[in-house]
Enzyme design. Structure first.
Site, mmCIF file in Angstrom:
data_model
loop_
_atom_site.group_PDB
_atom_site.id
_atom_site.type_symbol
_atom_site.label_atom_id
_atom_site.label_comp_id
_atom_site.label_asym_id
_atom_site.label_seq_id
_atom_site.Cartn_x
_atom_site.Cartn_y
_atom_site.Cartn_z
ATOM 1 N N CYS A 72 18.133 18.682 21.128
ATOM 2 C CA CYS A 72 18.342 17.246 20.953
ATOM 3 C C CYS A 72 18.341 16.514 22.290
ATOM 4 C CB CYS A 72 19.667 16.998 20.234
ATOM 5 S SG CYS A 72 19.678 17.588 18.524
ATOM 6 N N HIS A 124 21.677 11.600 20.203
ATOM 7 C CA HIS A 124 23.102 11.473 19.877
ATOM 8 C C HIS A 124 23.943 11.365 21.141
ATOM 9 C CE1 HIS A 124 23.965 15.626 21.112
ATOM 10 N NE2 HIS A 124 22.843 15.974 20.498
#
Length: 201
Positions: A177, A161
């Site tokens: 992440c 992301h």
């Protein structure tokens, strides 16, 4: 030459040394300053070369049997994401953020299962346990930790992301992440599809 390598003197240092000698000034002091400038420039150049050496282009063959649906390699050591298009005509290399600690780092094969522009965010139960002061929900927008685009992986809670906090890129700064600059994740978003292969090493 110095140590067998070419020395690039700055124009300012050379002019300063020449002017001092022409005027009969204390040339040794000016030459010493020039030598210091050269040594600093060589050290800076060496540091840049070392940083660039760990952030280099790679071939896909050691990591994937094919590039069907495209392929993403995330190298958590060099903190870089590599992308190859299915027909191998496009190759991209992006700097990333990676997980803060080894226990938050997951490695192995997965794939993109969902793509979202303007993602919202909810902390995982483990995140809330570590940070009970965090909100339960953050809507899309400038305060959202997932940035402008998110690629959801088949592993629960794991995503590639964007981030609005650009200081995080190139560092161990995530809770698991892989983060990219918003402009990079927007480009990657357009290049990938649901089913694109992902390998984290």
């Amino acid at each position: 030459m110095s140590n067998g390598r070419p020395v690039n003197l700055s124009r300012r240092a050379l002019l300063g040394a020449g002017a001092a000698m022409a005027a009969g000034l204390a040339a040794p002091a000016v030459l010493a300053q020039t030598q210091n400038t050269v040594e600093m420039e060589q050290e800076l150049s060496s540091n840049i070369r070392r940083n660039m050496s760990s952030f280099r282009s790679l071939q896909w063959q050691p990591y994937f049997s094919d590039t069907r649906n495209g392929a993403i390699l995330v190298d958590t050591t060099s903190r870089a994401l590599h992308f190859w298009s299915e027909d191998q005509s496009i190759y991209k290399l992006y700097p990333t953020s990676v997980p803060l600690t080894e226990d938050l780092t997951r490695r192995g094969r997965t794939q993109i299962v969902k793509k979202v522009i303007g993602p919202d965010w909810r902390p995982t139960p483990a995140m809330k346990e570590r940070n009970p002061e965090w909100p339960d929900y953050v809507p899309p927008g400038p305060d959202n930790p997932l940035g402008t685009h998110a690629l959801y992986l088949s592993w629960q809670f794991y995503r590639i992301h964007g981030t609005h906090d650009t200081r995080k890129i190139g560092r161990r700064s995530s809770n698991g992440c892989v983060g990219l600059y918003n402009e990079h994740v927007a480009e990657l978003f357009e290049l990938t599809k649901v089913g694109t292969q992902v390998l984290l090493i």
